[in-house]
Design a protein around this motif. Structure first.
Motif, short mmCIF file in Angstrom:
data_model
loop_
_atom_site.label_atom_id
_atom_site.label_comp_id
_atom_site.label_asym_id
_atom_site.label_seq_id
_atom_site.Cartn_x
_atom_site.Cartn_y
_atom_site.Cartn_z
N GLU A 141 0.84 -1.19 0.00
CA GLU A 141 0.00 0.00 0.00
C GLU A 141 0.88 1.25 0.00
O GLU A 141 1.77 1.40 0.84
CB GLU A 141 -0.91 0.00 1.23
CG GLU A 141 -1.96 1.09 1.24
CD GLU A 141 -3.05 0.87 0.21
OE1 GLU A 141 -3.85 1.80 0.00
OE2 GLU A 141 -3.12 -0.24 -0.37
N GLY A 142 0.63 2.15 -0.97
CA GLY A 142 1.37 3.40 -1.04
C GLY A 142 2.36 3.43 -2.19
O GLY A 142 2.86 2.38 -2.62
N ARG A 197 -5.81 5.77 -3.24
CA ARG A 197 -7.16 6.21 -3.55
C ARG A 197 -7.75 5.49 -4.75
O ARG A 197 -8.89 5.77 -5.15
CB ARG A 197 -7.18 7.73 -3.80
CG ARG A 197 -6.83 8.54 -2.56
CD ARG A 197 -6.98 10.02 -2.80
NE ARG A 197 -6.65 10.80 -1.61
CZ ARG A 197 -6.70 12.12 -1.53
NH1 ARG A 197 -7.09 12.82 -2.60
NH2 ARG A 197 -6.39 12.74 -0.41
N SER A 198 -7.02 4.56 -5.32
CA SER A 198 -7.55 3.80 -6.44
C SER A 198 -8.24 2.54 -5.93
O SER A 198 -8.17 2.20 -4.74
CB SER A 198 -6.44 3.44 -7.42
OG SER A 198 -5.57 2.45 -6.90
N ALA A 199 -8.93 1.84 -6.83
CA ALA A 199 -9.68 0.65 -6.45
C ALA A 199 -8.76 -0.43 -5.91
O ALA A 199 -7.57 -0.49 -6.25
CB ALA A 199 -10.46 0.12 -7.65
N GLN A 200 -9.31 -1.28 -5.09
CA GLN A 200 -8.59 -2.45 -4.62
C GLN A 200 -8.61 -3.52 -5.72
O GLN A 200 -9.40 -3.45 -6.66
CB GLN A 200 -9.23 -3.00 -3.35
CG GLN A 200 -9.07 -2.11 -2.13
CD GLN A 200 -7.62 -1.99 -1.67
OE1 GLN A 200 -6.88 -2.97 -1.68
NE2 GLN A 200 -7.22 -0.79 -1.26
N PRO A 245 -10.79 6.83 -11.57
CA PRO A 245 -11.62 5.62 -11.61
C PRO A 245 -11.86 5.10 -13.02
O PRO A 245 -11.87 3.88 -13.25
CB PRO A 245 -12.92 6.07 -10.94
CG PRO A 245 -12.48 7.13 -9.98
CD PRO A 245 -11.37 7.86 -10.68
N VAL A 246 -12.08 6.01 -13.98
CA VAL A 246 -12.05 5.67 -15.39
C VAL A 246 -10.87 6.44 -15.97
O VAL A 246 -10.93 7.66 -16.06
CB VAL A 246 -13.35 6.05 -16.12
CG1 VAL A 246 -13.26 5.69 -17.60
CG2 VAL A 246 -14.55 5.36 -15.48
N PRO A 247 -9.78 5.76 -16.31
CA PRO A 247 -8.56 6.48 -16.70
C PRO A 247 -8.80 7.52 -17.79
O PRO A 247 -9.47 7.26 -18.79
CB PRO A 247 -7.65 5.35 -17.21
CG PRO A 247 -8.11 4.14 -16.49
CD PRO A 247 -9.60 4.30 -16.36
#
Length: 241
Positions: A97-98, A113-116, A187-189
């Motif tokens: 993470e990070g 802050r991006s999706a898992q 979230p949508v590049p």
């Protein structure tokens, strides 16, 4: 020429020779120090990073085997293992993470802050291309259609690398963007404000390999999900360490 003048000329020549020799010795010393620094950056940091990352993978797998319950990840926590066959028959790196320097020294970093992994949205990751284990040193060799496999505590996720729009056979799968172009991890590049409906992956690294004037970007789409326990996915058809 008088004896005094000849003596002064000889003394000046000796001083000049001493100055030239001293300057040469200083330059040689600086060159040796620069070479040692390069050796340290290129080889030693990679050796240390590889050893550290192997330990991280081992600890993570042990925690999975013991069914240790983990809370919400904080920076530096290992959250999975990523596999990219195109980068080597046994290429696998811890996913942490990070994306700060400390986190990227521990493996491939997840943009917090991006999706898992496996979620709807954009699962975005970054890795060093030079030094500190350089996991993405040859990311430019990854082709459209290649697989990126992500293993977590309970699942395997298989992403397929997408071709660039309008790409012809043999064209690179990656694109180059300005380092400040953060839209690639939306979230949508590259589509601000658009609600995601797909499960995507974005891989980010510096370009060129020994510079950072641009960023090299690869996009992919989730192709399959496998539950654990169970065998590794058939897409992971190479030797694991």
């Amino acid at each position: 020429m008088t004896g005094a003048a000849a003596g002064q000329l000889s003394s000046w020549r000796r001083r000049r020779h001493l100055l030239v020799r001293s300057t040469g010795e200083v330059l040689i010393t600086l060159g040796v120090l620069a070479l040692l620094m390069v050796i340290y950056q290129v080889f030693y940091t990679n050796f240390e990073a590889d050893r550290r990352q192997d330990a991280i993978k081992g600890d993570l797998r042990e925690s999975w085997a013991q069914q240790v319950v983990a809370g919400a990840p904080v920076k530096g926590d290992a959250i999975g293992i990523i596999y990219i066959e195109r980068l080597g028959r046994s290429w696998e790196k811890p996913l942490v993470e990070g994306v700060g320097l400390k986190q990227l020294a521990r493996g491939v970093g997840h943009f917090p802050r991006s999706a898992q992994p496996g979620q709807v949205g954009n699962f975005a990751v970054a890795g060093h291309r030079a030094t500190q284990g350089e996991p993405f040193a040859y990311l430019d060799r990854v082709l459209a259609g290649d697989r990126v496999v992500v293993e977590t505590r309970s699942q395997w996720f298989v992403y397929t690398i997408d071709p660039q729009p309008g790409a012809q056979p043999g064209d690179p799968a990656y694109k180059l963007v300005d380092p400040s172009y953060g839209e690639v991890v939306l979230p949508v590049p590259e589509q601000p404000g658009v609600r995601p409906t797909e499960r995507r992956i974005t891989l980010v690294t510096c370009n060129p390999r020994w510079g950072s004037s641009t960023r090299l970007i690869l996009y992919g789409t989730l192709a399959a999900t496998y539950q654990k326990p169970g065998p590794p996915p058939p897409e992971l058809n190479y030797t694991r360490t």
